[in-house]
Design a protein around this motif. Structure first.
Motif, PDB file in Angstrom:
ATOM      1  N   ALA A  19     -13.513   0.932  20.392  1.00 17.28           N
ATOM      2  CA  ALA A  19     -12.909   1.843  19.420  1.00 17.28           C
ATOM      3  C   ALA A  19     -12.657   1.129  18.099  1.00 17.28           C
ATOM      4  N   ASP A  20     -12.238  -0.143  18.182  1.00 17.04           N
ATOM      5  CA  ASP A  20     -12.002  -0.918  16.962  1.00 17.04           C
ATOM      6  C   ASP A  20     -13.295  -1.095  16.173  1.00 17.04           C
ATOM      7  N   GLN A  21     -14.385  -1.302  16.890  1.00 13.72           N
ATOM      8  CA  GLN A  21     -15.658  -1.501  16.218  1.00 13.72           C
ATOM      9  C   GLN A  21     -16.136  -0.224  15.535  1.00 13.72           C
ATOM     10  N   LEU A  22     -15.787   0.931  16.097  1.00  8.57           N
ATOM     11  CA  LEU A  22     -16.200   2.200  15.517  1.00  8.57           C
ATOM     12  C   LEU A  22     -15.319   2.613  14.338  1.00  8.57           C
ATOM     13  N   PHE A  23     -14.105   2.082  14.298  1.00 11.60           N
ATOM     14  CA  PHE A  23     -13.175   2.463  13.242  1.00 11.60           C
ATOM     15  C   PHE A  23     -13.589   1.842  11.911  1.00 11.60           C
ATOM     16  N   ASP A  24     -13.707   2.652  10.890  1.00 15.55           N
ATOM     17  CA  ASP A  24     -14.167   2.190   9.573  1.00 15.55           C
ATOM     18  C   ASP A  24     -12.984   1.682   8.759  1.00 15.55           C
ATOM     19  N   ARG A  35     -10.708   4.853  -2.008  1.00 18.64           N
ATOM     20  CA  ARG A  35     -10.553   3.899  -0.915  1.00 18.64           C
ATOM     21  C   ARG A  35      -9.126   3.366  -0.873  1.00 18.64           C
ATOM     22  N   TRP A  36      -8.584   3.010  -2.030  1.00 21.38           N
ATOM     23  CA  TRP A  36      -7.215   2.490  -2.116  1.00 21.38           C
ATOM     24  C   TRP A  36      -6.203   3.548  -1.642  1.00 21.38           C
ATOM     25  N   ARG A  37      -6.431   4.799  -2.052  1.00 21.27           N
ATOM     26  CA  ARG A  37      -5.545   5.880  -1.649  1.00 21.27           C
ATOM     27  C   ARG A  37      -5.579   6.075  -0.128  1.00 21.27           C
ATOM     28  N   GLU A  38      -6.755   6.006   0.457  1.00 20.13           N
ATOM     29  CA  GLU A  38      -6.863   6.175   1.900  1.00 20.13           C
ATOM     30  C   GLU A  38      -6.182   5.032   2.638  1.00 20.13           C
ATOM     31  N   TRP A  39      -6.344   3.810   2.151  1.00 21.65           N
ATOM     32  CA  TRP A  39      -5.662   2.673   2.776  1.00 21.65           C
ATOM     33  C   TRP A  39      -4.138   2.849   2.696  1.00 21.65           C
ATOM     34  N   VAL A  43      -1.571   3.126   5.918  1.00 24.26           N
ATOM     35  CA  VAL A  43      -0.433   2.218   6.092  1.00 24.26           C
ATOM     36  C   VAL A  43       0.874   2.996   6.184  1.00 24.26           C
ATOM     37  N   GLU A  44       1.080   3.942   5.276  1.00 27.31           N
ATOM     38  CA  GLU A  44       2.326   4.692   5.285  1.00 27.31           C
ATOM     39  C   GLU A  44       2.450   5.529   6.552  1.00 27.31           C
ATOM     40  N   ALA A  45       1.367   6.152   6.995  1.00 27.99           N
ATOM     41  CA  ALA A  45       1.394   6.968   8.204  1.00 27.99           C
ATOM     42  C   ALA A  45       1.721   6.118   9.433  1.00 27.99           C
ATOM     43  N   THR A  46       1.140   4.929   9.503  1.00 27.56           N
ATOM     44  CA  THR A  46       1.379   4.045  10.642  1.00 27.56           C
ATOM     45  C   THR A  46       2.839   3.605  10.691  1.00 27.56           C
ATOM     46  N   ILE A  47       3.383   3.228   9.551  1.00 26.03           N
ATOM     47  CA  ILE A  47       4.785   2.798   9.505  1.00 26.03           C
ATOM     48  C   ILE A  47       5.707   3.970   9.816  1.00 26.03           C
ATOM     49  N   PHE A  48       5.393   5.137   9.291  1.00 28.21           N
ATOM     50  CA  PHE A  48       6.215   6.331   9.526  1.00 28.21           C
ATOM     51  C   PHE A  48       6.257   6.693  11.009  1.00 28.21           C
ATOM     52  N   ALA A  49       5.117   6.543  11.694  1.00 30.50           N
ATOM     53  CA  ALA A  49       5.024   6.944  13.095  1.00 30.50           C
ATOM     54  C   ALA A  49       5.640   5.934  14.051  1.00 30.50           C
ATOM     55  N   ALA A  50       5.798   4.685  13.602  1.00 34.44           N
ATOM     56  CA  ALA A  50       6.276   3.622  14.485  1.00 34.44           C
ATOM     57  C   ALA A  50       7.792   3.657  14.635  1.00 34.44           C
ATOM     58  N   SER A  51       8.269   3.347  15.828  1.00 34.69           N
ATOM     59  CA  SER A  51       9.712   3.296  16.074  1.00 34.69           C
ATOM     60  C   SER A  51      10.296   1.935  15.719  1.00 34.69           C
ATOM     61  N   GLU A  52       9.440   0.925  15.613  1.00 33.34           N
ATOM     62  CA  GLU A  52       9.853  -0.437  15.271  1.00 33.34           C
ATOM     63  C   GLU A  52       9.161  -0.852  13.975  1.00 33.34           C
ATOM     64  N   LEU A  59      -1.007  -3.916  10.430  1.00 35.39           N
ATOM     65  CA  LEU A  59      -1.530  -3.164   9.294  1.00 35.39           C
ATOM     66  C   LEU A  59      -2.922  -3.648   8.887  1.00 35.39           C
ATOM     67  N   ALA A  60      -3.194  -4.918   9.123  1.00 36.61           N
ATOM     68  CA  ALA A  60      -4.503  -5.465   8.760  1.00 36.61           C
ATOM     69  C   ALA A  60      -5.630  -4.833   9.565  1.00 36.61           C
ATOM     70  N   ARG A  61      -5.309  -4.201  10.690  1.00 41.80           N
ATOM     71  CA  ARG A  61      -6.333  -3.581  11.530  1.00 41.80           C
ATOM     72  C   ARG A  61      -6.847  -2.267  10.954  1.00 41.80           C
ATOM     73  N   ILE A  62      -6.132  -1.707   9.983  1.00 39.08           N
ATOM     74  CA  ILE A  62      -6.499  -0.369   9.508  1.00 39.08           C
ATOM     75  C   ILE A  62      -6.937  -0.352   8.049  1.00 39.08           C
ATOM     76  N   VAL A  63      -7.025  -1.532   7.432  1.00 38.95           N
ATOM     77  CA  VAL A  63      -7.492  -1.608   6.038  1.00 38.95           C
ATOM     78  C   VAL A  63      -8.613  -2.640   5.940  1.00 38.95           C
ATOM     79  N   GLY A  64      -9.283  -2.661   4.787  1.00 43.19           N
ATOM     80  CA  GLY A  64     -10.379  -3.599   4.587  1.00 43.19           C
ATOM     81  C   GLY A  64      -9.930  -5.048   4.636  1.00 43.19           C
ATOM     82  N   LYS A  65     -10.837  -5.933   4.984  1.00 40.68           N
ATOM     83  CA  LYS A  65     -10.486  -7.347   5.159  1.00 40.68           C
ATOM     84  C   LYS A  65     -10.027  -7.999   3.857  1.00 40.68           C
TER      85      LYS A  65
END
Length: 226
Positions: A19-24, A35-39, A43-52, A59-65
């Motif tokens: 799944a990680d390999q398929l994720f763009d 691209r910047w807006r999507e990143w 990031v904001e969605a991931t932080i908002f959804a997390a309880s911790e 966060l590095a897993r969901i944005v460009g290297k």
């Protein structure tokens, strides 16, 4: 379907890697601004959804290297100016937190205490001492305050998850020392221990009273832990 994907993503490490390999992450097909807006949205969605608090590695897993997470966070925080909540660095990650100015409104609406743990002034004082001087033993704490710090008192702070056992002291008897935890950082809204406030800041926040401390009014709580 979403739940099925989640189950497949958590059942087997090989599936997770696929799944990680398929994720763009790179989004090379988008123009730079989009691209910047999507990143930022990711990031904001991931932080908002997390309880911790969400750390940099996650966060590095969901944005460009080559994407700067710090700049993304700065942009998100800038967009949140004037909003009743902010994106705050806490406990080694980032978390959405309401702004202090709205604490009274939140308490009026939902009741209760906004703090995760109901602490007495003496507990805050001991926690501050452990935070600054850790690892520290119970005997050293008692010596510092000139009054016995009971096992029950320490036990209450341990039960709240705010402190934990540290390495044994090299002093005779090798007693356990105490250190603060990640929960301590979360409770006080700190990113690292370097962010510990001074006494005046705690007094301004209403967590400690210098007048009561000098009068000895908060010392009796040390024996009971409450």
């Amino acid at each position: 379907m979403v739940e099925a994907v989640r189950r497949r993503g958590t059942d087997r490490p090989d599936d997770r890697r696929s799944a990680d390999q398929l994720f763009d992450r790179e989004l090379d097909h988008l123009p730079p601004e989009a691209r910047w807006r999507e990143w930022k949205n990711r990031v904001e969605a991931t932080i908002f959804a997390a309880s911790e608090p969400v750390g940099r590695e996650t966060l590095a897993r969901i944005v460009g290297k080559n994407c700067s997470i710090d700049l993304l966070i700065d942009d998100i925080r800038e967009e949140l100016r004037g909003r009743p909540y902010d994106l705050v660095a806490v406990a080694g990650g980032w978390k959405h937190l309401t702004r202090p100015a709205y604490a009274d409104a939140i308490r009026s609406a939902v009741g209760g205490n906004e703090r995760a743990v109901d602490l007495t002034q003496s507990e805050v004082l001991v926690l501050m001492c452990i935070g600054y001087f850790q690892p520290i033993t119970r005997a050293e704490l008692s010596s510092f305050f000139g009054k016995e710090i009971s096992r029950d008192f320490i036990g209450h702070l341990r039960g709240a998850g705010l402190i934990a056992s540290g390495p044994r002291s090299p002093t005779p008897g090798a007693p356990y020392t105490y250190v603060t935890t990640k929960e301590f950082l979360l409770e006080f809204g700190l990113d690292t221990l370097r962010d510990l406030p001074d006494f005046e800041a705690l007094e301004d926040a209403g967590l400690l009273s210098k007048e009561k401390l000098l009068a000895g009014d908060i010392m009796p709580d040390f024996s009971a832990g409450r």
